[in-house]
Design a protein around this motif. Sequence first.
Motif, PDB file in Angstrom:
ATOM      1  N   ARG A  74      18.828  11.227  24.199  1.00 22.36           N
ATOM      2  CA  ARG A  74      17.570  11.975  24.211  1.00 22.36           C
ATOM      3  C   ARG A  74      16.600  11.410  25.242  1.00 22.36           C
ATOM      4  O   ARG A  74      15.805  12.161  25.827  1.00 22.36           O
ATOM      5  N   GLY A  75      16.656  10.111  25.460  1.00 19.32           N
ATOM      6  CA  GLY A  75      15.791   9.523  26.477  1.00 19.32           C
ATOM      7  C   GLY A  75      16.072  10.092  27.853  1.00 19.32           C
ATOM      8  O   GLY A  75      15.154  10.403  28.618  1.00 19.32           O
ATOM      9  N   ALA A  76      17.376  10.230  28.186  1.00 22.61           N
ATOM     10  CA  ALA A  76      17.746  10.819  29.479  1.00 22.61           C
ATOM     11  C   ALA A  76      17.301  12.272  29.558  1.00 22.61           C
ATOM     12  O   ALA A  76      16.846  12.740  30.619  1.00 22.61           O
ATOM     13  N   MET A 128      13.527  16.193  31.854  1.00 28.32           N
ATOM     14  CA  MET A 128      12.508  17.219  31.689  1.00 28.32           C
ATOM     15  C   MET A 128      11.202  16.822  32.365  1.00 28.32           C
ATOM     16  O   MET A 128      10.490  17.676  32.916  1.00 28.32           O
ATOM     17  N   CYS A 129      10.874  15.542  32.332  1.00 24.71           N
ATOM     18  CA  CYS A 129       9.669  15.066  33.028  1.00 24.71           C
ATOM     19  C   CYS A 129       9.751  15.370  34.523  1.00 24.71           C
ATOM     20  O   CYS A 129       8.772  15.812  35.134  1.00 24.71           O
ATOM     21  N   VAL A 130      10.923  15.127  35.103  1.00 25.76           N
ATOM     22  CA  VAL A 130      11.105  15.391  36.531  1.00 25.76           C
ATOM     23  C   VAL A 130      10.960  16.881  36.823  1.00 25.76           C
ATOM     24  O   VAL A 130      10.271  17.298  37.772  1.00 25.76           O
ATOM     25  N   LEU A 131      11.606  17.723  35.998  1.00 26.41           N
ATOM     26  CA  LEU A 131      11.545  19.163  36.214  1.00 26.41           C
ATOM     27  C   LEU A 131      10.137  19.696  36.015  1.00 26.41           C
ATOM     28  O   LEU A 131       9.651  20.520  36.801  1.00 26.41           O
ATOM     29  N   TYR A 132       9.457  19.235  34.974  1.00 24.30           N
ATOM     30  CA  TYR A 132       8.089  19.682  34.736  1.00 24.30           C
ATOM     31  C   TYR A 132       7.154  19.249  35.855  1.00 24.30           C
ATOM     32  O   TYR A 132       6.234  19.994  36.241  1.00 24.30           O
ATOM     33  N   THR A 133       7.365  18.057  36.381  1.00 28.20           N
ATOM     34  CA  THR A 133       6.532  17.587  37.489  1.00 28.20           C
ATOM     35  C   THR A 133       6.736  18.451  38.723  1.00 28.20           C
ATOM     36  O   THR A 133       5.769  18.818  39.412  1.00 28.20           O
ATOM     37  N   LEU A 182       1.177  21.285  32.056  1.00 31.95           N
ATOM     38  CA  LEU A 182       2.435  20.537  32.124  1.00 31.95           C
ATOM     39  C   LEU A 182       2.244  19.020  32.157  1.00 31.95           C
ATOM     40  O   LEU A 182       3.067  18.302  31.578  1.00 31.95           O
ATOM     41  N   PRO A 183       1.219  18.461  32.822  1.00 31.22           N
ATOM     42  CA  PRO A 183       1.059  16.998  32.756  1.00 31.22           C
ATOM     43  C   PRO A 183       0.913  16.471  31.336  1.00 31.22           C
ATOM     44  O   PRO A 183       1.333  15.342  31.053  1.00 31.22           O
ATOM     45  N   VAL A 184       0.349  17.261  30.438  1.00 31.03           N
ATOM     46  CA  VAL A 184       0.227  16.823  29.046  1.00 31.03           C
ATOM     47  C   VAL A 184       1.609  16.696  28.417  1.00 31.03           C
ATOM     48  O   VAL A 184       1.912  15.712  27.735  1.00 31.03           O
ATOM     49  N   TRP A 185       2.479  17.695  28.669  1.00 31.77           N
ATOM     50  CA  TRP A 185       3.843  17.625  28.122  1.00 31.77           C
ATOM     51  C   TRP A 185       4.628  16.489  28.765  1.00 31.77           C
ATOM     52  O   TRP A 185       5.433  15.830  28.094  1.00 31.77           O
ATOM     53  N   LEU A 215       6.524  13.582  26.736  1.00 29.62           N
ATOM     54  CA  LEU A 215       7.965  13.372  26.890  1.00 29.62           C
ATOM     55  C   LEU A 215       8.266  11.969  27.407  1.00 29.62           C
ATOM     56  O   LEU A 215       9.274  11.367  27.010  1.00 29.62           O
ATOM     57  N   ALA A 216       7.422  11.454  28.291  1.00 22.19           N
ATOM     58  CA  ALA A 216       7.645  10.116  28.823  1.00 22.19           C
ATOM     59  C   ALA A 216       7.574   9.053  27.730  1.00 22.19           C
ATOM     60  O   ALA A 216       8.136   7.955  27.876  1.00 22.19           O
ATOM     61  N   GLN A 217       6.908   9.384  26.616  1.00 21.37           N
ATOM     62  CA  GLN A 217       6.821   8.465  25.477  1.00 21.37           C
ATOM     63  C   GLN A 217       7.790   8.848  24.361  1.00 21.37           C
ATOM     64  O   GLN A 217       7.590   8.491  23.210  1.00 21.37           O
ATOM     65  N   GLY A 218       8.830   9.599  24.717  1.00 18.89           N
ATOM     66  CA  GLY A 218       9.830   9.988  23.730  1.00 18.89           C
ATOM     67  C   GLY A 218       9.364  11.051  22.767  1.00 18.89           C
ATOM     68  O   GLY A 218       9.881  11.151  21.651  1.00 18.89           O
ATOM     69  N   GLY A 219       8.407  11.895  23.175  1.00 24.83           N
ATOM     70  CA  GLY A 219       7.883  12.948  22.318  1.00 24.83           C
ATOM     71  C   GLY A 219       6.646  12.550  21.548  1.00 24.83           C
ATOM     72  O   GLY A 219       6.103  13.360  20.788  1.00 24.83           O
TER      73      GLY A 219
END
Length: 381
Positions: free
Chosen positions: A41-43, A48-53, A101-104, A108-112
């Motif tokens: 799930r971390g990966a 998702m962080c990369v795609l959202y960015t 998106l930065p909020v999400w 996500l960077a903190q594992g949800g």
Amino acid sequence: MSMSASEMEDLLVSWEEFNLSEGFSNISSVDATVCVTAFDRGALFHSMCVLYTFIFVVGLAANALVLWVNVRAQREPGPRPETHVYIAHLAAADLCVCATLPVWVGSLAQGGHWALGEAACKLTHLLFSVNLFGSIFFLACMSVDRYLGVARRGDGEGGARGRRVRRGVCAGVWLLALAASLPDCYFLRTVKAAHGGAVLCRPVYPGDDPVRWMVGVQLSFILLGFALPFPVIAVFYALLARAFSRRPPSAAAACSPALEQERRVSRRVILAYIVVFLGCWGPYHGVLLADALSQLGLVPLSCGLENALYLALHLTQCLSLFHCCFNPILYNFINRNYRYDLMKAFIFKYSTRTGLARLIDASNASDAEYSAVAVENPPQI
């Protein structure tokens, strides 16, 4: 941001173990997942962080540019394309979606983990959902408006009355988007996991029948976000393409190779409208439907399916947000009139004393002559 089957199971496992006394006035306790996670799930979250960015950077820049050029062009004298009102609202909706998106990404960077509190949880979801629905609804409105414009031989419903009608439609779209977003946002809560100490921003449905509540919200999202708008978009753009093919050219343009090329390009652009909407939104709503059916017991829910649905929901949700990047390209950047407005906005701003401004005006005059022929047959899309 819909709730998956595995996340719903987390809530159900400890539904009667709410804990409101650990420094979180509105936070309940949730156990770990029932099924063993078959993937990292971390990966997934980092991907998702990369795609959202990426979507944030590209979508924010593109839609801000579209909105600025359209607002600037509306202040100038002269006729404007009939759908420019919808295009401006579409760009504003996509811009607001990208702005959340930065909020999400931070979550996500903190594992949800959600660190902003329950009020921010509700407001951010509401902003995201209203503009997401608004973007979809404006695409449907544009398909209808463009077909009606061609069916009325290009003159559409012009003048002050036409502008009032379109503004009224835009107001109705925003109200409908707000109504479609309220049910899910109403049930959002900050939920503390019993293991790990993470705080989640998740819907908590009434305890009498939470599964049916969740499925009802999911089905309403599918209905309003895809099952109704996609047929409208597909049917009216198909009718528009057929109108281009059937309309006989004028005698002056009957043998014009440029006109035939314009028709072919117009049909391809129309096909792109349909394919991009289906490609972005179809997979997500298909997975959401499978998740809803599994919750109702119509599809046997195993741990393997549970993991597959969890992974598919997150990945297809990322795919759906790429429409914020595609819309400016499809509805603006490939349009000749918009490219002229864009070029004029920059060159007139920084080179008003050079011959470039006069050169653009001359070029636009020839484009206007060509568009007059195209409006009689296939207009600029």
